[in-house]
Design an enzyme around this catalytic site. Structure first.
Site, PDB file in Angstrom:
ATOM      1  CB  ALA A  27       2.946   2.445   4.826  1.00  0.00           C
ATOM      2  N   GLY A  28       4.041   0.473   2.431  1.00  0.00           N
ATOM      3  CA  GLY A  28       4.954  -0.522   1.861  1.00  0.00           C
ATOM      4  C   GLY A  28       5.445  -0.334   0.507  1.00  0.00           C
ATOM      5  CG  HIS A  49     -15.674   8.138   7.814  1.00  0.00           C
ATOM      6  ND1 HIS A  49     -16.649   8.902   7.809  1.00  0.00           N
ATOM      7  CD2 HIS A  49     -14.505   8.896   7.565  1.00  0.00           C
ATOM      8  CE1 HIS A  49     -16.321   9.871   6.822  1.00  0.00           C
ATOM      9  NE2 HIS A  49     -14.773   9.697   6.934  1.00  0.00           N
ATOM     10  NE  ARG A  51     -12.488  11.322   9.160  1.00  0.00           N
ATOM     11  CZ  ARG A  51     -11.530  11.021   8.486  1.00  0.00           C
ATOM     12  NH1 ARG A  51     -10.887   9.603   8.735  1.00  0.00           N
ATOM     13  NH2 ARG A  51     -11.509  11.365   7.190  1.00  0.00           N
ATOM     14  CG  HIS A  67     -12.888   5.381   8.105  1.00  0.00           C
ATOM     15  ND1 HIS A  67     -13.090   4.656   6.681  1.00  0.00           N
ATOM     16  CD2 HIS A  67     -11.971   6.387   7.930  1.00  0.00           C
ATOM     17  CE1 HIS A  67     -12.346   5.645   5.910  1.00  0.00           C
ATOM     18  NE2 HIS A  67     -11.576   6.532   6.751  1.00  0.00           N
ATOM     19  NE  ARG A 103      -6.996   8.043   9.647  1.00  0.00           N
ATOM     20  CZ  ARG A 103      -7.473   8.295   8.813  1.00  0.00           C
ATOM     21  NH1 ARG A 103      -7.143   9.622   8.270  1.00  0.00           N
ATOM     22  NH2 ARG A 103      -8.579   7.773   7.892  1.00  0.00           N
ATOM     23  CB  SER A 116     -15.282  11.634   0.635  1.00  0.00           C
ATOM     24  OG  SER A 116     -14.115  12.456   1.062  1.00  0.00           O
ATOM     25  N   GLY A 120       0.844  -1.239   0.031  1.00  0.00           N
ATOM     26  CA  GLY A 120       0.038   0.151  -0.075  1.00  0.00           C
ATOM     27  C   GLY A 120       0.990   0.971   0.071  1.00  0.00           C
TER      28      GLY A 120
HETATM   29  C1  LIG Z   1     -12.750   4.009   2.117  1.00  0.00           C
HETATM   30  C2  LIG Z   1     -11.720   4.802   2.834  1.00  0.00           C
HETATM   31  C3  LIG Z   1     -11.412   5.798   2.673  1.00  0.00           C
HETATM   32  C4  LIG Z   1     -10.055   6.502   2.879  1.00  0.00           C
HETATM   33  N1  LIG Z   1      -9.965   7.917   2.907  1.00  0.00           N
HETATM   34  C5  LIG Z   1      -8.621   8.503   3.372  1.00  0.00           C
HETATM   35  C6  LIG Z   1      -8.438   9.796   2.774  1.00  0.00           C
HETATM   36  O1  LIG Z   1      -9.135  10.488   2.046  1.00  0.00           O
HETATM   37  N2  LIG Z   1      -7.411  10.456   3.426  1.00  0.00           N
HETATM   38  C7  LIG Z   1      -6.573   9.540   4.302  1.00  0.00           C
HETATM   39  O2  LIG Z   1      -5.498  10.261   4.682  1.00  0.00           O
HETATM   40  N3  LIG Z   1      -6.885   8.421   4.646  1.00  0.00           N
HETATM   41  C8  LIG Z   1      -7.959   7.855   3.956  1.00  0.00           C
HETATM   42  N4  LIG Z   1      -8.293   6.550   4.555  1.00  0.00           N
HETATM   43  C9  LIG Z   1      -7.279   5.785   5.256  1.00  0.00           C
HETATM   44  C10 LIG Z   1      -6.147   5.306   4.509  1.00  0.00           C
HETATM   45  O3  LIG Z   1      -6.450   4.817   3.305  1.00  0.00           O
HETATM   46  C11 LIG Z   1      -5.281   3.976   4.980  1.00  0.00           C
HETATM   47  O4  LIG Z   1      -5.095   4.133   6.511  1.00  0.00           O
HETATM   48  C12 LIG Z   1      -3.912   3.966   4.224  1.00  0.00           C
HETATM   49  O5  LIG Z   1      -4.277   3.794   2.937  1.00  0.00           O
HETATM   50  C13 LIG Z   1      -3.334   2.685   4.933  1.00  0.00           C
HETATM   51  O6  LIG Z   1      -2.168   2.421   4.007  1.00  0.00           O
HETATM   52  P1  LIG Z   1      -1.302   1.218   4.498  1.00  0.00           P
HETATM   53  O7  LIG Z   1      -0.026   1.387   3.334  1.00  0.00           O
HETATM   54  O8  LIG Z   1      -0.823   1.306   5.855  1.00  0.00           O
HETATM   55  O9  LIG Z   1      -1.963  -0.057   4.197  1.00  0.00           O
HETATM   56  P2  LIG Z   1      -2.890  -0.726   3.096  1.00  0.00           P
HETATM   57  O10 LIG Z   1      -2.989   0.132   1.791  1.00  0.00           O
HETATM   58  O11 LIG Z   1      -4.093  -1.285   3.564  1.00  0.00           O
HETATM   59  O12 LIG Z   1      -1.727  -2.002   2.505  1.00  0.00           O
HETATM   60  C14 LIG Z   1      -1.513  -3.278   3.506  1.00  0.00           C
HETATM   61  C15 LIG Z   1      -1.048  -3.948   2.301  1.00  0.00           C
HETATM   62  O13 LIG Z   1      -0.323  -5.071   3.011  1.00  0.00           O
HETATM   63  C16 LIG Z   1      -0.823  -6.261   2.281  1.00  0.00           C
HETATM   64  N5  LIG Z   1      -1.027  -7.176   3.510  1.00  0.00           N
HETATM   65  C17 LIG Z   1      -1.669  -7.211   4.504  1.00  0.00           C
HETATM   66  N6  LIG Z   1      -1.307  -8.244   5.217  1.00  0.00           N
HETATM   67  C18 LIG Z   1      -0.528  -9.131   4.800  1.00  0.00           C
HETATM   68  C19 LIG Z   1      -0.080 -10.462   4.789  1.00  0.00           C
HETATM   69  N7  LIG Z   1      -0.481 -11.077   5.832  1.00  0.00           N
HETATM   70  N8  LIG Z   1       0.658 -10.904   3.816  1.00  0.00           N
HETATM   71  C20 LIG Z   1       1.056 -10.222   2.616  1.00  0.00           C
HETATM   72  N9  LIG Z   1       0.652  -9.064   2.470  1.00  0.00           N
HETATM   73  C21 LIG Z   1      -0.293  -8.364   3.282  1.00  0.00           C
HETATM   74  C22 LIG Z   1      -1.868  -5.984   1.485  1.00  0.00           C
HETATM   75  O14 LIG Z   1      -1.827  -6.845   0.304  1.00  0.00           O
HETATM   76  C23 LIG Z   1      -1.655  -4.585   1.059  1.00  0.00           C
HETATM   77  O15 LIG Z   1      -0.687  -4.509   0.193  1.00  0.00           O
HETATM   78  C24 LIG Z   1      -9.525   6.116   3.889  1.00  0.00           C
HETATM   79  C25 LIG Z   1      -9.774   4.724   4.246  1.00  0.00           C
HETATM   80  C26 LIG Z   1     -10.675   3.999   3.793  1.00  0.00           C
HETATM   81  C27 LIG Z   1     -11.088   2.787   4.164  1.00  0.00           C
END
Ligand SMILES: Cc1cc2nc3c(=O)[nH]c(=O)nc-3n(C[C@H](O)[C@H](O)[C@H](O)COP(=O)(O)OP(=O)(O)OC[C@H]3O[C@@H](n4cnc5c(N)ncnc54)[C@H](O)[C@@H]3O)c2cc1C
Ligand code: SF4
Ligand code: FES
Lengths: 651, 261
Positions: free
Chosen positions: A44-45, A266, A337, A408, A442, A284, A42
């Protein structure tokens, strides 16, 4: 003694720069001798994997998706914050820092939040350079909007698809490193265990989701970027696959889990429509800039609406209660929120909820449509309005949306120090899967900021400090080479196989989804928007009972040596069943209300949350003590030197 | 709990579903019945009902890809009654709702059919070819750090908007499945256009289009014969103008190639 949070000395504004200077560096020629595993692609990764590979490390990246582009980050709609002050409206690094600490209800670590605000400005530059098509003004400069809880316009966006565009940016950087051979990408591979040797993280065990093969992967350091655990509630705005397994496996290997009960609900989601419901869809937060939230003033009128005797558009202006504007005149519909969610629940509890279930309030766009016209509204929110219409079969240009709060985001997560290292040396956690920056609540548009800050600008520095002190030769303290044949990996693989076999052998009567729904129901009822000691105590026993039933009565078919989506689900539900209990323990322990954690026993006469800074200004970091054993609570005191603790008021 | 439409009547349906144990096995259509399907359900929620039924009967549930269920991740990919993502225009499978069907209907559900998208199992296909096309050049060569201030690259709003439109491709592959030649032109053109429109993409403009098109051919996607079924079935409305742009970009690049290799 609590593990050192490694907050650097010095004034808040200098800490990060000083730290960057003080960390050890890995010589450029030596970087290629180090392997780093990044789990999750995602924001971060993806950002971390690309940036680390650019530096010269060998990166192995993992995702359970079929492509790194599909991570849940793709679904983020509203935007990303950055303290650019392009609008000349008084924003600054300090203000973003201050807003985030206050918005988090004073339960976040000051130093981390300040760093986040500092690097926020670099994120926007980086994304623009990658070709992320942010919204622009006619003069060609970047556009901004204001977003829930902020009184300045610091949110950058790409229509209602900001997460998609940012993730595709990170994905492009990652793709570039894959093409150079610096990142080896493992798709459809799920982490099922973290391998710790001599107290250090040395790799992971994965299952290939297409052919079921269990594989070992070694490295000098492991970065988890595996997202949040909101799906413990079954229904949430998270993508269906989001789960806690990676973080939970790490927790059981010694990584502390911090503030698990801090969940964000949310306020603006499409309400549940039936028992078959598989997920909830977010509308949103940006909609609250122009939409007005209301319910009918009287219970009678709400009842007639629910029965379909009257239409929402028949309700006169003076019969409507714009309750957020009424109660919080300074912030109105833009309160944070947790405040907006709790108020919506309160209206429904009073019997003034709408929709056939009575579990909804209105979000009305009539005023803004009158002011700027349908066309302009569609320019701003078109895709959200379309999505709403598709799901509900109602036209939000002609009648108000019905919305209700939904789970959320999870502020809790793996405990990390200032370097984003967990309590297991060599194991890092970034993005939503750590606990670090948002305290008990948050702010909107800050998760994308944190994910990219961690991935692009923090971990590339801090991981070097660890690797510089780690020999390039992978061997344990007995000089045994660390590879897939190392006894620790052999044992971990065997454990994973045994667990899979156990799931499959039960041949019981209830499906993984049925257990998940039952757990979600308990969590939502007793550990959701409002909690109390009695309910939480009850929930704890219920979860334990459900977990026992799960391990006796699980129904699966097929084998582990093939694509078996129900088996994948079973493993994730098993971990949720353990996490759920810890969340309840954490909520029970925290005898105060703060941010997303609202304990009914702790509220003032107006129903506002009552924090207890004297006794609870700490991070609750839980330590795993063995299966079915109570976890040990460790407290990291939170020290506020720059922001004065005060009651969070939005009136 | 009642749905958003209290008058909606539950439906009984017959499903003809493609079953294939793995990539190398033979596949076949198998008939199933589902009962009491609410019109407010999404198509995937209807499949959830089928899968829970199958599991309870001790039968293997149907494998299919999905995740966000809100039309953005591009995971879901069903070929429904002979159409990519089913009958509703501009909609992914996960956003298709059962109110588009009627009681008693027979629905045929197949995976994407394309040489470049082999079946993993049942309805799940391998779309990694798309990733390899992006790896061939669908990016701007910039490292993290050292980027100039975001506002130092002003971009006219209409250009930024057009680039954004192209960038909204979700990588689902519906365009390939809809095309009788299984061409990936719409997908490739969306990325090429996005970066060709933006100032950031100019330096590598020529090499990018050449390399991405070459990779598309290596992956075994078919040729484009300008029929336009791709854009007609694209759930996010990626337009044929992008293909026209790709063709122009490609010809220009070939005429003055920067690819020295
Ligand atoms: C509908 C929605 C709208 C949002 N809108 C906003 C916004 O407008 N602004 C904002 O700042 N935030 C928003 N957020 C929050 C934000 O999107 C997330 O907190 C953020 O994108 C998380 O990013 P991440 O990289 O930490 O994890 P993720 O994007 O969830 O990525 C997780 C990754 O880990 C992998 N993974 C997980 N477990 C395993 C495993 N056991 N083995 C292998 N791979 C694994 C998955 O395949 C994926 O690639 C929103 C969230 C939602 C649900
Ligand atoms: S161009 Fe459209 S149909 Fe093709 S992959 Fe992109 S979104 Fe899907
Ligand atoms: S499941 Fe994500 S687009 Fe359909």
């Amino acid at each position: 003694m609590f593990p050192d949070s490694k907050i650097p000395e010095g004034s808040i504004a200098e800490k990060w720069d000083k730290h960057k200077f003080n960390v050890k560096l890995v010589n450029p020629a030596n970087k290629r001798k180090y392997d780093i595993i990044v789990v999750g692609t995602g924001l971060a990764g993806g950002a971390a994997a690309a940036s680390l590979a650019e530096l010269g490390y060998n990166v192995k990246a993992f995702t359970y998706h079929d492509s790194p582009r599909r991570a849940h980050s793709i679904a983020a709609q509203g935007g990303i914050n950055a303290a650019k002050n392009y609008q000349n409206d008084g924003d600054s690094v300090y203000r973003l820092f201050y807003d985030t600490v206050k918005g988090g209800d004073y339960r976040a670590r000051e130093a981390n939040v300040y760093r986040l605000a500092q690097v926020s400005v670099n994120i926007i530059d980086q994304c623009v350079a990658q070709g992320v098509p942010f919204a622009r003004e006619y003069g060609g400069l970047l556009a901004n909007r204001s977003f829930g809880g902020a009184q300045v316009s610091r949110t950058f966006y790409a229509r209602g698809q900001t997460g998609q565009q940012l993730l595709l940016g990170a994905y492009s950087a990652l793709s570039r490193q894959i093409s150079y051979g610096k990142v080896k990408m493992y798709t459809r591979s799920e982490l099922l265990d973290v391998v710790v040797i001599d107290g250090q993280a040395r790799g992971i065990v994965t299952r290939n989701l297409v052919n079921g093969k269990i594989e070992s992967h070694t490295a000098h350091a492991v970065v988890l970027a595996t997202g949040g655990y909101g799906n413990v509630f079954y229904l949430s705005t998270n993508a269906k696959y989001c789960n806690v397994t990676a973080a939970w496996r790490a927790h059981k290997k010694g990584a502390y889990f911090a503030n698990p009960c801090f969940t964000q609900i949310h306020p603006t989601c499409i309400p549940v429509s039936g028992d078959y419901q598989s997920k909830l869809t977010l509308m949103s937060e940006s909609l609250r800039n122009d939409g007005r939230v209301w319910v009918p003033k009287t219970v009678e009128m709400a009842e007639r609406l629910r029965k379909g005797e009257i239409h929402v558009n028949d309700i006169k202006e003076e019969e409507r209660d714009y309750f957020l504007e009424r109660k919080y005149p300074a912030f109105g519909n833009l309160v944070p929120r947790d405040v907006a969610s709790r108020n919506a629940k309160q209206m429904c509890d009073e019997g003034r909820g709408v929709g056939s279930s009575g579990l909804a309030v209105y979000l009305d766009f009539a005023d803004v449509i009158k002011r700027i016209g349908e066309e302009a509204v569609s320019q701003k929110y078109g895709n959200l309005f379309d999505m709403y219409a598709k799901i509900t079969d109602e036209n939000p240009y002609k009648q108000p949306m019905r919305i209700y709060p939904a789970v959320h985001y999870t502020m809790g997560g793996l405990w990390v120090d200032y370097n984003l290292q967990t309590t297991i040396p060599g194991l890092y956690a970034t993005g939503e899967c750590n606990f670090s920056d948002h305290g008990a609540n948050r702010l909107g548009a800050s998760a994308l900021m944190q994910g990219l800050a961690d991935g692009y600008f923090v971990i590339p520095y801090t991981i070097g400090d660890y690797l510089a002190k780690t020999p390039a030769k992978l061997e344990d303290s007995n000089k045994v080479a660390i590879n897939a044949q190392h006894p620790a990996f052999v044992a971990a693989e065997q454990e994973v196989r045994d667990r899979t076999a156990k799931f499959l052998a039960m041949r019981g009567n209830r499906t993984p989804d049925e257990f998940h729904k039952a757990l979600g129901h308990i969590m939502w009822e007793y550990c959701g928007m409002a909690r109390n000691a009695k309910g939480l105590t009850f929930a704890k026993a219920e979860i334990q009972k459900l977990r026992r039933e799960f391990w006796q009565d699980l129904k699966l078919v097929g084998s582990g040596e093939e694509m078996n989506q129900a088996l994948e689900k079973a493993g994730r539900v098993a971990d949720f069943l353990e996490l759920g209990e810890l969340m309840v323990d954490d909520a029970l322990n925290r005898n105060e209300s703060c941010g997303g954690h609202f304990r009914e026993e702790y509220q003032d006469e107006k129903g506002e949350a009552q924090r207890d800074d004297e006794n609870y200004a700490y991070v609750a970091a839980w330590e795993f003590m063995g299966d079915n054993q109570p976890e040990r609570l460790n407290k990291e005191p939170l020290v506020f030197e720059n922001v004065k603790l005060s009651k969070r008021s939005y009136e | 709990m009642a749905g958003s439409n209290p008058n909606a009547k539950p439906m009984n349906l017959t499903l003809n579903v493609w079953r294939q144990p793995n990539r190398d096995a033979q596949g076949q259509i198998v008939e199933y019945k589902v009962k009491d399907i609410s019109p407010d359900m999404s198509f995937l929620e209807m499949l959830d009902v089928l899968n829970e039924d199958l599991l309870h009967q001790g039968q293997d549930p149907v494998a299919f890809d999905h995740d966000c269920r809100e039309g953005i991740c591009g995971s879901c990919d069903l070929f429904i009654n002979g159409r990519s993502h089913g009958p509703e225009k501009g909609t992914t499978t996960c956003q298709l709702h059962m109110r588009k069907f009627s009681d008693g209907d027979t629905i045929t559900i197949e995976p994407w059919r394309a040489h470049a998208f082999p079946v993993n199992k049942d309805l799940s296909v391998d779309r990694s070819a798309f990733d390899r096309i992006i790896q061939a050049g669908g990016y701007v060569n910039v490292n993290t750090g050292g980027a100039p201030d975001g506002n130092e690259i002003p971009i006219p709003k209409d250009i930024a908007d057009r680039a954004f439109e192209a960038a909204t491709c979700i990588g689902c592959g519906a365009c390939v499945a809809a095309c009788k030649n299984a061409s990936a032109m719409l997908f490739v053109s969306a990325k090429v256009s996005q970066l060709a429109l933006l100032p950031q993409g100019q330096v590598e403009r020529k090499t990018r289009v050449e390399n991405m098109v070459a990779q598309m051919d290596i992956e075994g996607f078919g040729a484009c014969t300008n029929i336009g079924s791709c854009a007609a079935e694209c759930p996010v409305g990626i337009s044929l103008e992008n293909i026209a742009m790709l063709n122009r970009e490609f010809l220009a690049a070939k005429a003055t190639s920067n690819n020295l290799a």
